[in-house]
Structures are given as structure tokens and as C-alpha cells.
Design an enzyme around this catalytic site. Structure first.
Site, PDB file in Angstrom:
ATOM      1  N   ASP A 100      -8.004  19.919   6.532  1.00 32.62           N
ATOM      2  CA  ASP A 100      -7.326  18.607   5.896  1.00 32.62           C
ATOM      3  C   ASP A 100      -6.927  18.709   4.274  1.00 32.62           C
ATOM      4  O   ASP A 100      -7.664  19.560   3.950  1.00 32.62           O
ATOM      5  CB  ASP A 100      -8.292  17.296   6.169  1.00 32.62           C
ATOM      6  N   ASP A 111      -0.836   9.370   9.651  1.00 34.20           N
ATOM      7  CA  ASP A 111      -1.581   9.433  10.834  1.00 34.20           C
ATOM      8  C   ASP A 111      -1.259   8.659  11.678  1.00 34.20           C
ATOM      9  O   ASP A 111      -0.459   7.475  11.596  1.00 34.20           O
ATOM     10  CB  ASP A 111      -3.099   8.837  10.515  1.00 34.20           C
TER      11      ASP A 111
HETATM   12  C1  GLA Z   1      -7.129  12.384   7.796  1.00 34.43           C
HETATM   13  C2  GLA Z   1      -6.440  12.991   8.685  1.00 34.43           C
HETATM   14  C3  GLA Z   1      -6.673  12.491  10.183  1.00 34.43           C
HETATM   15  C4  GLA Z   1      -8.204  12.577  10.361  1.00 34.43           C
HETATM   16  C5  GLA Z   1      -8.913  12.013   9.060  1.00 34.43           C
HETATM   17  C6  GLA Z   1     -10.401  12.303   9.351  1.00 34.43           C
HETATM   18  O1  GLA Z   1      -6.799  10.871   7.637  1.00 34.43           O
HETATM   19  O2  GLA Z   1      -5.044  12.682   8.742  1.00 34.43           O
HETATM   20  O3  GLA Z   1      -6.208  12.918  11.163  1.00 34.43           O
HETATM   21  O4  GLA Z   1      -8.515  14.006  10.512  1.00 34.43           O
HETATM   22  O5  GLA Z   1      -8.380  12.297   8.147  1.00 34.43           O
HETATM   23  O6  GLA Z   1     -11.211  11.663   7.975  1.00 34.43           O
END
Ligand code: GLA
Length: 401
Positions: free
Chosen positions: A149, A218
Site C-alpha cells: 500500500d 477503495d
Molecule cells: C487502503 C487500501 C485498502 C486496504 C486498507 C488497509 O485503504 O486501499 O485496500 O488495504 O488501506 O488499511
């Protein structure tokens, strides 16, 4: 409680070795990730139960084989020698054990980390100077897939944020190559540039450091109510990125949430069809044992999986679009074409796709990928498509009109 099948955990699988030329993810990765359903509320038994459900539902045998533990698996700080450690309350047997368990079930092991100083959930990140240590530990735990990430990447004097991200992801890619294990690298950098002028530039270099990349927001989490708007938002930002997809390089519009609540049956089926058309990674994020039977059938539809996993690795192009519907066409390796029409409206629509818009002529054999019905046409594909539904066909030349 852990499944009885834990009794027979296989010894750690021999490490697949990697060289800089090892081809990875020649077709879009498939599997499961806990995040959109469970958020930070994960435990070893949750992961094991979902892994077991992938096997018992038959989804694993159809390709959904990489089980990824997302954020919040770690203890809040590194140990005295600077290594990441699993939260002993959540993962009492540790990550090497989990990798061994998954391998014993014929699955692959994915894990989450972050290129910044902390993960999005505030746990220790790999950046800026733990990439090599962490990659070596992941390899020793049997990790096959890393989602890296991009939260909390710190700006560096004299460098643009794009350069800062690029150097961090390059460092991780080098560490993975040096780890001696073939580990797929899922890059999140583009998601942190969505809407900015360098978004496409970031997607471009993401394909040099990894095999797939998240390029935007997301998908809505379980329990957040209606989730169709989120599915279509992610579809819309992903659908124009056709030129970036090829074997070993995939645009990732985030998880499949089909059958996990917040979508109608037709919406769930649409997500599966659209993700398959876009050659998207097919990574479920759901309580697998509770996915409804219609969605399970859609997720396990071998014709759609074949469209997603087609070895030519082309992402569908949108050939027609208005506020009510989009028509997508995907060229397949054997000369066939997959065609889908999504109905964005809240009513049933009669849809017609002229063969000319699909790039085919003459008599064409069309297989409806929902019903399996075969028809032949030399003019147009037609369907009555329910609200938020998607019609999808596989077309072959030389039908029997
Ligand atoms: C971000 C990512 C998600 C997840 C969260 C975890 O928002 O885009 O897919 O991995 O972090 O904290």
C-alpha cells in the site's frame, strides 16, 4: 476455533525461486482478501475459515487460489532486531505457520505491507529502510504475493511525490527480486495519484515494478449499505486504462464483492462480468461461506473466468457508451471476442449490439455466458437486460446462420 484440517498441515513448501526474468502473473491474479468484509477485525481463524471455504466451494480449483491477509495483522511495533512480527493475539501460530497451512491446502499466501512509514491502519510500514528485511522475512514465511500500500509515504526534500513513491516501490521490487522467492508485487501507488496530472505516468511505471496496481478508490466496505455506486465508480475509472493491460501487467479496480451484501443479484453478476471483461484481478473480499448461490455461480462461471484469464491479456475496450449503457468488447487469444452490455438504469432495457460495432461480420456464433445458450446472427446481439444487469456473450466466427 481452527478447522480440523489443521491437523494435517503440510511442511513449508519448497520456495519457488525467482530470477529477474521469472514471469509472474501472466494472467490476472485470483483469490481472496479479508479487507472489504472484515476490515481490521481479522484473525488466523477467519483467514483459515475463508481459505477452507475457497476449497470447499470449488472456487479454489477454478483459480481463486491466493489468500491475502490485509492490514492489521502485525504487532504495533517491530521486535528488538527490527523485524515485523504478527500480532500474537490475532495470529497465534505466526505467519510462517499460516503460509504453510495455505500451501498445504494448495493455496498461495498473500500479505499486506506499506511503502510508507506506517500502514493505512497505523502499523509499521516497510519504508523507507526496511524493504530488504521485510522481503526476506516474507520469503522465509512462504509469501507468494505482496500488496504494498502507499499510505504515509514521507515527502523528501528536492523530490516530487511521484519520484518519492517511485523510488520506494522500486526499492521494494528490488528487495523482492533479491529475496530468492517468486513474489507477485501488487502496487498501490497510482491510487494515491488518482485525479492528479501524473496518474497515468504513475500507472506506467507501476507496470515496471509490479504485476498489478490499484489505481483508485477503495470498493465500499461490507455493512456500508448499497454498494452498486462504488462498483460502478471503480468500473468507470478502470475501463479507460485498456492500454496498460498485458500479460504480467493488470489494472486493479479493487475487490469483487459479489454476493457479499449491499448488491442485488444482478449487480453482483454485473460486477463479475465487468471485472472479467476488464481482465481485472478477481480477488473476492467476502465471507466466502456466506456468499449466496447465484453469486457463487457467477464467480465460478468458467466461461467468464476464461474471459478474464484469456492468455492474450487484453482488457476490453468500451465501444459505445451513454448515460444508460456501455458496450465492451474484448479480443480473445483464439480470435473470439467477448462482448458485454451493462444496463446502468433502474429499469429493464432491450439492448441491441450491431455486429459492426463489435468488429465482426458474416455469420457469428454467440454463446450467452449466463445461460450457455448458443445463437447465430449476422446482424446484432439482442437481450433484455434487467436493472443494473449485464449481458455477456462469447462470439466466434463461422456460425450456422
Ligand atoms: C487502503 C487500501 C485498502 C486496504 C486498507 C488497509 O485503504 O486501499 O485496500 O488495504 O488501506 O488499511
Amino acid at each position: 476455533m481452527l478447522a480440523a484440517s489443521l491437523m494435517g498441515v503440510a511442511p513449508a513448501q519448497a520456495s519457488p525461486t525467482a530470477t529477474s526474468s521469472t514471469p509472474l502473473a501472466l494472467t490476472p491474479p485470483m483469490g481472496w482478501n479479508d479487507w472489504a468484509h472484515y476490515g481490521c477485525n481479522i484473525t488466523e481463524s477467519t483467514v483459515v475459515a475463508n481459505a477452507d471455504a475457497l476449497v470447499s466451494t470449488g472456487l479454489a480449483a477454478k483459480g481463486y487460489n491466493t489468500v491475502t491477509v490485509d492490514d492489521c495483522w502485525m504487532a504495533r511495533s517491530r521486535n528488538a532486531s527490527g523485524h515485523l512480527v504478527a500480532d500474537p493475539g490475532k495470529f497465534p501460530h505466526g505467519m510462517a505457520w499460516l503460509g504453510s497451512y495455505l500451501h498445504g491446502r494448495g493455496l498461495k499466501f498473500g500479505i499486506y505491507e506499506d511503502a510508507g512509514t506506517a500502514t493505512c491502519g497505523g502499523y509499521p510500514g516497510s519504508g523507507p529502510d526496511h524493504f530488504a528485511t521485510d522481503a526476506a522475512d516474507f520469503a522465509s514465511w512462504g509469501v507468494d504475493y505482496l500488496k504494498l500500500d502507499g499510505c504515509n509515504v514521507q515527502s523528501q526534500p528536492g523530490k516530487s511525490m511521484e519520484t518519492t513513491y517511485r523510488e520506494a516501490y522500486e526499492a521494494q521490487a528490488a528487495a523482492l527480486r533479491n529475496s530468492g522467492r517468486a513474489i507477485i508485487h501488487s502496487v498501490s501507488a497510482p491510487a494515491y495519484f488518482q485525479g492528479g496530472s501524473s496518474w497515468r505516468s504513475v500507472i506506467g511505471w507501476s507496470g515496471q515494478v509490479g504485476q498489478l496496481w490499484r489505481e483508485g478508490a477503495d470498493i465500499a466496505m461490507y455493512g456500508q449499505g448499497a454498494r452498486w455506486g462504488s462498483v460502478m465508480y471503480n468500473y468507470d475509472y478502470n475501463k479507460g486504462l485498456t492500454s496498460f493491460a498485458s500479460p504480467g501487467n493488470w489494472n486493479d479496480p479493487d475487490f469483487l464483492i459479489a454476493g457479499d451484501g449491499g448488491l442485488s443479484t444482478d449487480e453482483s453478476r454485473s460486477q463479475v462480468a465487468l471485472w472479467a471483461m476488464m481482465a481485472a484481478p478477481m480477488i473476492l473480499s467476502s465471507d466466502v461461506a456466506r456468499v449466496d448461490s447465484t453469486s457463487l455461480a457467477a464467480l465460478g462461471n468458467t466461461d467468464l473466468i476464461a474471459v478474464d484469464q484469456d492468455p492474450a491479456g487484453r482488457q476490453a475496450s468500451v465501444v459505445a457508451s451513454d448515460s444508460s449503457e456501455d458496450t465492451l468488447v474484448k479480443q480473445l487469444s483464439n480470435g473470439d471476442r467477448a462482448v458485454a452490455v451493462v444496463n446502468r438504469t433502474t429499469g429493464t432495457r432491450s439492448m441491441s449490439v450491431p455486429l459492426s460495432s463489435v468488429g465482426m461480420s458474416g455469420c457469428v456464433r454467440a454463446k450467452d455466458l449466463w445461460t450457455g445458450a448458443i445463437s447465430n446472427t449476422s446482424s446484432a446481439l439482442t437481450a433484455s437486460v434487467p436493472a443494473h444487469g449485464t449481458a455477456v456473450w462469447r462470439l466466434s466466427a463461422g456460425g450456422g446462420c
